[in-house]
Design an enzyme around this catalytic site. Sequence first.
Site, PDB file in Angstrom:
ATOM      1  N   TYR A   1       0.841  -1.197   0.000  1.00 35.04           N
ATOM      2  CA  TYR A   1       0.000   0.000   0.000  1.00 35.04           C
ATOM      3  C   TYR A   1       0.878   1.250   0.000  1.00 35.04           C
ATOM      4  CZ  TYR A   1      -2.857   3.809   1.754  1.00 35.04           C
ATOM      5  OH  TYR A   1      -3.463   5.031   1.910  1.00 35.04           O
TER       6      TYR A   1
ATOM      7  N   LYS B   1     -15.579   1.351   6.560  1.00 31.53           N
ATOM      8  CA  LYS B   1     -14.196   0.901   6.488  1.00 31.53           C
ATOM      9  C   LYS B   1     -13.903  -0.281   7.411  1.00 31.53           C
ATOM     10  CE  LYS B   1     -10.981   4.090   6.254  1.00 31.53           C
ATOM     11  NZ  LYS B   1     -10.360   3.832   4.938  1.00 31.53           N
TER      12      LYS B   1
END
Length: 332
Positions: free
Chosen positions: A138, A176
């Site tokens: 990421y 999330k």
Amino acid sequence: MIVVTGAAGFIGSNLVRGLNRRGIYDIIAIDDLTEGDKFRNLVDCRIADYMHHEDARALLKAGQFPRVRAVLHQGACSDTTERNGQYMMDNNYRVTLEWFEYCQANRVPLIYASSAAVYGASTVYVEDPANEGPLNVYGYSKLLFDQVLRTRMDKLTAQVVGLRYFNVYGPHEQHKGRMASVAFHNMNQFLAEGHVRLFSGWDGYADGGQSRDFISVEDVVDVNLHFLDHPGTSGIFNCGTGRAQPFNDVAAAVVNTLRAEQGEAPLSLDELVSQGLIRYIPFPDDLKGRYQSFTQANVDALRAAGYTAVMRDVQTGVSEYVRYWRSRKSLA
């Protein structure tokens, strides 16, 4: 028209609201509502059009995406534990590159989401390659495009701004799940169990003393809009408060704000701990050596770019967040 990618997500939907507060409604909201639940983040927003992200990407590749005023690119895979490198690089690096090429070809300002994850284990949070070394794919997917921007800075045809978000919290992050903020999880814990759990001390830090640069999404929106208002400024900027605060501060703000709802007086940290409202659990062995105990954005470059607003501290921002969600009764 202004494009907001990731428009149904956490930061994206708050950006749409920020534009709406300015009376801007000619917005193309781009996202993926395949699973549907995120639509709730856009219910109280006004937009001109919605487009699935793959349809938008096809238009970009064909050179047929209409010319717009600006692109606020928030769309990405934000799960830092995602291990599918091909998926991560395509969604975070390649798509950003495609928006960049479109914006440069059409002289359209681009403001995109980078991340503090590019710093990895560094203890110096200054926008300099010497301080960068992501620990996961990421972070690398974000760093790679930052590197592209650096190589193209002297040839830009329009503004490009990368914002390295630190620990963002605030409304509309409920989708999330485990990647939501500490404040969100603390709220849920306290409402469900009557107490908040934090990690005990490790790495020289006291119980709950590990610290982060926590930034309200409202301040993140303000920073984005500042650069939208100043199209002559390009570069990569940290988007944090410049202030590290311990997890204890977040938990205390959550608990005291929820107590205030019941007419109860605020308690000190020692009182919260002694009454069992904040509890500490052993620091996990599998996180030792892989955990950032301290982050704090250097915001000198951001200030030099003209952003002078005072950002919320945890006590202010988290309390606003708790009151907002309780007023909406949408915390679950």
